[in-house]
Design an enzyme around this catalytic site. Structure first.
Site, PDB file in Angstrom:
ATOM      1  N   ASN A   7     -27.189   9.961  93.909  1.00 33.14           N
ATOM      2  CA  ASN A   7     -25.963  10.100  93.405  1.00 33.14           C
ATOM      3  C   ASN A   7     -24.621  10.444  95.348  1.00 33.14           C
ATOM      4  OD1 ASN A   7     -23.670  10.174  92.929  1.00 33.14           O
ATOM      5  ND2 ASN A   7     -23.631  11.209  91.011  1.00 33.14           N
ATOM      6  N   ARG A  90     -27.279   6.214  92.151  1.00 30.86           N
ATOM      7  CA  ARG A  90     -26.146   5.809  91.080  1.00 30.86           C
ATOM      8  C   ARG A  90     -26.044   5.002  92.397  1.00 30.86           C
ATOM      9  NH1 ARG A  90     -20.947  10.000  89.656  1.00 30.86           N
ATOM     10  NH2 ARG A  90     -19.986   7.792  88.109  1.00 30.86           N
ATOM     11  N   HIS A 179     -18.572   4.846  84.416  1.00 32.53           N
ATOM     12  CA  HIS A 179     -19.215   6.392  83.532  1.00 32.53           C
ATOM     13  C   HIS A 179     -19.973   5.410  82.720  1.00 32.53           C
ATOM     14  CE1 HIS A 179     -15.459   9.096  84.559  1.00 32.53           C
ATOM     15  NE2 HIS A 179     -15.930   9.723  84.934  1.00 32.53           N
ATOM     16  N   ARG A 240      -5.867  13.145  88.372  1.00 29.75           N
ATOM     17  CA  ARG A 240      -5.715  11.436  88.344  1.00 29.75           C
ATOM     18  C   ARG A 240      -4.561  11.828  86.748  1.00 29.75           C
ATOM     19  NH1 ARG A 240     -11.475   9.252  87.588  1.00 29.75           N
ATOM     20  NH2 ARG A 240     -12.068   9.880  89.541  1.00 29.75           N
ATOM     21  N   GLU A 385     -27.006  11.682  83.153  1.00 29.39           N
ATOM     22  CA  GLU A 385     -26.594  10.320  84.013  1.00 29.39           C
ATOM     23  C   GLU A 385     -27.904  10.370  84.705  1.00 29.39           C
ATOM     24  OE1 GLU A 385     -22.853  11.995  84.217  1.00 29.39           O
ATOM     25  OE2 GLU A 385     -21.952  10.017  84.849  1.00 29.39           O
TER      26      GLU A 385
END
Ligand code: ADP
Length: 398
Positions: A7, A90, A179, A240, A385
């Site tokens: 990743n 990923r 996601h 965010r 994940e």
């Protein structure tokens, strides 16, 4: 079979080596500050973590060191790099063409390069990681697993923004969703736990971490999601803003003379829970501060829980009902106060949780927190994940 999952972020490279027969992680670690110094934290299963500071000018150099560690006598778990059967990457963005996880070929790399303009932060490091593997472990099959591909089947009226259509056609401006690997994984685990086919369920999955997104999964497919053209859209996140009136952005730019970069920095790094509370982006700190009476910490958390409720209501309406609600990621898996607030006053929708189970939940395993007899089943499901990427890689690499 041994599968390495990579990743690559803008200045980091995370890795995990899986033994697929046993379903276990043999070793994992993180390279950080790539391009600006370099550190590696490597952990062989069962050992204490090994940490080193080492110059890592590029992702390729970081991968070289990771491969050395994986087959080193002291910290290693394999005797030869050739023991790695396949690599799963990923990849945050698959654009419109990479609609599912795919074996990596030259043409996949070329396509990923072509969509760097809409994925400027995460595209280049992911491509660098893929190319470094091609060079350093040639012949080892590689698979790309995209955060966006779970959303490939979303209908156009849910992904087209109501702005001139040519921006979609010419510039690729649309909702992509992110996601997806996490939402896909937890919905599978949920169906397994409920003992019901995924194809018959209406689920809302809440991935609540530093970045947060909510997805409606109907009959095994994502039908809507809160994140959009970028991971900026949706609910309030750690730093965010999530969705705001777009005019606020242009108004502030005119009023303060901000450049696009400055404005992006404010919206990405200085907003959200941090921006509202003025204290922290970390939900644990805010919970503690709110309990001590800090009003803005409480306000930030209320914005979050109310925002999640809005999506649950909207997605329940879109799916004409709901069978199960899932909480996952750092906040979803750990912060019982957030789950409690989100699920409060939702009995009309069939969502009722058991306060005691919610507070005294078992960490690290799927856990049912529904009240007895609740129409909607509410679960905490730890996301994984990397394991999902490893499973896709095993399925597609050979
Ligand atoms: P990221 O999006 O960076 O992967 P995480 O999924 O690790 O984020 O979530 C980070 C958030 O989860 C923070 O707001 C943190 O406060 C919250 N959190 C609460 N408890 C824990 C915990 N035990 N471990 C990790 N994060 C936690």
């Amino acid at each position: 079979m041994k599968i390495l999952v990579l990743n690559a972020g803008s200045s980091s490279l995370k890795y995990q080596l899986f033994n697929m027969e046993a379903g276990t992680v043999l070793a994992k670690g993180t390279c950080e500050r790539i391009g600006a110094g370099g550190t590696i934290t490597h952990k062989k299963s069962g050992d204490e973590p090994f940490f080193e500071e080492i110059d890592l000018p590029t992702h390729a150099v970081a991968l070289e060191r990771v491969l050395e560690l994986l087959d080193s006598p002291e910290h290693g778990v394999i005797s030869d790099i050739g023991d790695i059967d396949a690599v799963g990457h990923r990849v945050a963005h698959g654009g419109e063409k990479c609609r599912e996880s795919t074996k990596i070929t030259e043409s996949v790399i070329k396509y990923l390069e072509s969509i760097v303009p809409i994925n400027p932060l995460h595209g280049p490091p992911a491509i660098a990681g893929i190319k470094a593997c091609t060079e350093q472990i040639p012949g080892t099959p590689q698979v790309a697993v995209f955060d966006t591909s779970f959303y490939s089947d979303i209908e156009d009226f849910r992904y087209i923004y109501p702005i001139p259509y040519e921006f979609y056609e010419k510039d690729g401006i649309r909702r992509y969703g992110f996601h997806g690997t996490s939402h896909r994984y937890v919905s599978r685990v949920l169906a397994d736990r409920l003992g019901r086919p995924l194809e018959e369920l209406r689920i809302i999955t809440c991935h609540l971490g530093n970045g947060s997104s909510i997805t409606a999964v109907e009959n095994g497919k994502a039908i809507d999601t809160s994140m959009g053209f970028t991971p900026q859209e949706g609910i309030i996140m750690g730093t965010r803003s999530g969705s705001i009136d777009p005019t606020v952005v242009t108004y502030l730019m005119k009023l303060k003379g901000y450049t696009p970069e400055q404005m992006e920095d404010i919206l990405n790094k200085k907003s959200g829970l941090l921006g509202v509370s003025g204290i922290s982006n970390d939900c644990r700190n805010l919970t503690e501060a709110a309990e001590k009476g800090d009003k803005r910490a409480g306000l930030a958390l209320n914005i979050m829980t109310n925002g999640i409720k809005r999506y649950i209501g909207a997605y329940t309406a879109e799916m004409n009902g709901l069978d199960a609600l899932v909480f996952t990621a750092g906040i979803g898996e750990n912060q019982y106060n957030i789950r409690r607030e989100v699920c409060s006053n939702m009995s009309w929708l069939g969502i009722e949780i058991d306060e005691d189970k919610n507070e005294n939940f078992k960490r690290g395993v799927p856990f049912d927190i529904s009240a007895e007899g609740a129409k909607v089943r509410t679960w905490i499901i730890p996301t994984d994940e990397e394991y999902m990427i490893a499973l896709d890689t095993k399925r597609l690499a050979f």
